[in-house]
Design a protein around this motif. Sequence first.
Motif, mmCIF file in Angstrom:
data_model
loop_
_atom_site.group_PDB
_atom_site.id
_atom_site.type_symbol
_atom_site.label_atom_id
_atom_site.label_comp_id
_atom_site.label_asym_id
_atom_site.label_seq_id
_atom_site.Cartn_x
_atom_site.Cartn_y
_atom_site.Cartn_z
ATOM 1 N N PHE A 190 0.834 -1.213 0.000
ATOM 2 C CA PHE A 190 0.000 0.000 0.000
ATOM 3 C C PHE A 190 0.864 1.256 0.000
ATOM 4 O O PHE A 190 0.579 2.220 -0.725
ATOM 5 N N LEU A 191 1.915 1.255 0.810
ATOM 6 C CA LEU A 191 2.775 2.430 0.904
ATOM 7 C C LEU A 191 3.529 2.673 -0.407
ATOM 8 O O LEU A 191 3.698 3.821 -0.834
ATOM 9 N N ALA A 192 3.954 1.577 -1.052
ATOM 10 C CA ALA A 192 4.652 1.713 -2.341
ATOM 11 C C ALA A 192 3.718 2.257 -3.416
ATOM 12 O O ALA A 192 4.107 3.058 -4.268
ATOM 13 N N GLN A 193 2.442 1.821 -3.369
ATOM 14 C CA GLN A 193 1.443 2.292 -4.350
ATOM 15 C C GLN A 193 1.013 3.734 -4.083
ATOM 16 O O GLN A 193 0.493 4.420 -4.956
ATOM 17 N N LYS A 194 1.181 4.133 -2.783
ATOM 18 C CA LYS A 194 0.654 5.420 -2.306
ATOM 19 C C LYS A 194 -0.862 5.505 -2.503
ATOM 20 O O LYS A 194 -1.411 6.570 -2.809
ATOM 21 N N SER A 195 -1.516 4.338 -2.380
ATOM 22 C CA SER A 195 -2.978 4.304 -2.523
ATOM 23 C C SER A 195 -3.518 3.034 -1.878
ATOM 24 O O SER A 195 -2.770 2.093 -1.594
ATOM 25 N N GLY A 196 -4.834 3.020 -1.677
ATOM 26 C CA GLY A 196 -5.490 1.829 -1.148
ATOM 27 C C GLY A 196 -6.218 2.100 0.148
ATOM 28 O O GLY A 196 -6.104 3.187 0.735
ATOM 29 N N ARG A 197 -6.988 1.090 0.578
ATOM 30 C CA ARG A 197 -7.738 1.223 1.825
ATOM 31 C C ARG A 197 -7.648 -0.082 2.605
ATOM 32 O O ARG A 197 -7.831 -1.164 2.054
ATOM 33 N N ILE A 198 -7.361 0.033 3.883
ATOM 34 C CA ILE A 198 -7.321 -1.115 4.799
ATOM 35 C C ILE A 198 -8.511 -0.993 5.734
ATOM 36 O O ILE A 198 -8.690 0.043 6.388
ATOM 37 N N ALA A 199 -9.345 -2.026 5.774
ATOM 38 C CA ALA A 199 -10.543 -2.007 6.622
ATOM 39 C C ALA A 199 -10.482 -3.146 7.635
ATOM 40 O O ALA A 199 -9.999 -4.235 7.336
ATOM 41 N N PHE A 200 -10.981 -2.876 8.811
ATOM 42 C CA PHE A 200 -11.047 -3.868 9.883
ATOM 43 C C PHE A 200 -12.500 -4.036 10.304
ATOM 44 O O PHE A 200 -13.189 -3.040 10.553
ATOM 45 N N VAL A 201 -12.958 -5.282 10.386
ATOM 46 C CA VAL A 201 -14.305 -5.533 10.899
ATOM 47 C C VAL A 201 -14.188 -5.720 12.407
ATOM 48 O O VAL A 201 -13.751 -6.760 12.890
ATOM 49 N N SER A 202 -14.534 -4.684 13.139
ATOM 50 C CA SER A 202 -14.572 -4.733 14.598
ATOM 51 C C SER A 202 -15.969 -5.206 14.982
ATOM 52 O O SER A 202 -16.490 -6.143 14.386
ATOM 53 N N SER A 203 -16.610 -4.568 15.943
ATOM 54 C CA SER A 203 -17.964 -4.933 16.356
ATOM 55 C C SER A 203 -18.514 -3.837 17.262
ATOM 56 O O SER A 203 -17.739 -3.156 17.949
ATOM 57 N N VAL A 204 -19.836 -3.697 17.271
ATOM 58 C CA VAL A 204 -20.457 -2.807 18.256
ATOM 59 C C VAL A 204 -20.059 -3.258 19.662
ATOM 60 O O VAL A 204 -19.876 -2.437 20.563
ATOM 61 N N ALA A 205 -19.855 -4.581 19.830
ATOM 62 C CA ALA A 205 -19.409 -5.101 21.132
ATOM 63 C C ALA A 205 -18.056 -4.516 21.538
ATOM 64 O O ALA A 205 -17.759 -4.386 22.727
ATOM 65 N N GLY A 206 -17.231 -4.150 20.554
ATOM 66 C CA GLY A 206 -15.944 -3.543 20.838
ATOM 67 C C GLY A 206 -16.049 -2.094 21.274
ATOM 68 O O GLY A 206 -15.080 -1.512 21.774
ATOM 69 N N LEU A 207 -17.223 -1.486 21.087
ATOM 70 C CA LEU A 207 -17.470 -0.123 21.546
ATOM 71 C C LEU A 207 -18.189 -0.103 22.894
ATOM 72 O O LEU A 207 -18.097 0.867 23.642
ATOM 73 N N LEU A 208 -18.923 -1.186 23.190
ATOM 74 C CA LEU A 208 -19.775 -1.193 24.380
ATOM 75 C C LEU A 208 -19.276 -2.116 25.491
ATOM 76 O O LEU A 208 -19.243 -1.738 26.643
ATOM 77 N N GLY A 209 -18.902 -3.355 25.151
ATOM 78 C CA GLY A 209 -18.490 -4.322 26.172
ATOM 79 C C GLY A 209 -19.695 -4.858 26.926
ATOM 80 O O GLY A 209 -20.309 -4.146 27.712
ATOM 81 N N THR A 210 -20.070 -6.120 26.661
ATOM 82 C CA THR A 210 -21.257 -6.688 27.305
ATOM 83 C C THR A 210 -20.951 -8.037 27.944
ATOM 84 O O THR A 210 -19.896 -8.619 27.725
ATOM 85 N N GLN A 211 -21.902 -8.496 28.742
ATOM 86 C CA GLN A 211 -21.792 -9.809 29.357
ATOM 87 C C GLN A 211 -21.600 -10.883 28.278
ATOM 88 O O GLN A 211 -22.076 -10.738 27.162
ATOM 89 N N TYR A 212 -20.913 -11.950 28.642
ATOM 90 C CA TYR A 212 -20.705 -13.134 27.789
ATOM 91 C C TYR A 212 -19.768 -12.888 26.601
ATOM 92 O O TYR A 212 -19.523 -13.778 25.807
ATOM 93 N N ARG A 213 -19.256 -11.659 26.453
ATOM 94 C CA ARG A 213 -18.404 -11.354 25.299
ATOM 95 C C ARG A 213 -17.151 -10.577 25.701
ATOM 96 O O ARG A 213 -16.619 -9.775 24.934
ATOM 97 N N ALA A 214 -16.663 -10.799 26.902
ATOM 98 C CA ALA A 214 -15.572 -9.966 27.432
ATOM 99 C C ALA A 214 -14.331 -9.991 26.536
ATOM 100 O O ALA A 214 -13.806 -8.940 26.159
ATOM 101 N N THR A 215 -13.858 -11.171 26.198
ATOM 102 C CA THR A 215 -12.630 -11.269 25.404
ATOM 103 C C THR A 215 -12.859 -10.786 23.979
ATOM 104 O O THR A 215 -12.013 -10.102 23.400
ATOM 105 N N TYR A 216 -14.009 -11.161 23.425
ATOM 106 C CA TYR A 216 -14.379 -10.717 22.081
ATOM 107 C C TYR A 216 -14.444 -9.192 22.037
ATOM 108 O O TYR A 216 -13.872 -8.550 21.145
#
Length: 268
Positions: A131-157
Amino acid sequence: MAKRDDLNGKVVWITGASSGLGEALAKECALQGAQVILTARRFEELEKVRVSLLHPDQHLSVCADITNEEQVRHAYEQVLAHKGRIDWLINNAGLSQRALITDTTMQTERAIMEVDYFSQVYLTKTVLPTFLAQKSGRIAFVSSVAGLLGTQYRATYSAAKAAIHMWANSLRAEVADQGVGVSVIFPGFVKTNVSFNALNGAGKPQGHQDEAIENGLEANEFAETVVQSLQRGEEYIVVGGSKEKLGVWVSRLSPTTLYKMIRKTKVK
């Protein structure tokens, strides 16, 4: 208004592409004219997805276990050998969880972090020089709403999804002036097999569907929204129902109120 990224002829690499969100994203990118690289552990499943895509001959199945660094490097070499470039990388492969903290072994804690955080970091670091050599592109990560809130049964996730979000923020700051975009996607409840495969405390798949997932957004709707958002260059993409969006809004406005809401919520 920002110029929309035309995917026609672009090379889009998607991990976790044999089912669920990855499969849906692959179909949507193919509809937009992209050449899609599909990666997961099972070649036969990848091939089923590939032949279902529009113009199947222009897409490629590249088998790899993303937690195996040697396989990841080999996959990267294959992608460059066949396509010569990468325009989008969508780090989608992930592993969910349905277990209380007191019931979760350290082995399970580490297994989830390995898939949802470390493997994505390694793949991104492997691909970043292109990407850096091209000087273009997009890197996307699929996180989760759980990663913004933190809920029961999903602590590590939740922790792993929050970690990849923060890592992505740092990456964005470091490459912003080099033509490389970084986006983070926060799905709410989407109809996939994610809850079937979610790990219990002992590290085994729970093997049944959650009611919230069953009533969630259709995967193709999710994919359409995400691809359009990525084409517009959006960096913070929340996709889900009204409950999840409300939770994200409250988390920004009043974390204390959010924590009270979560305690009363049934999320198993």
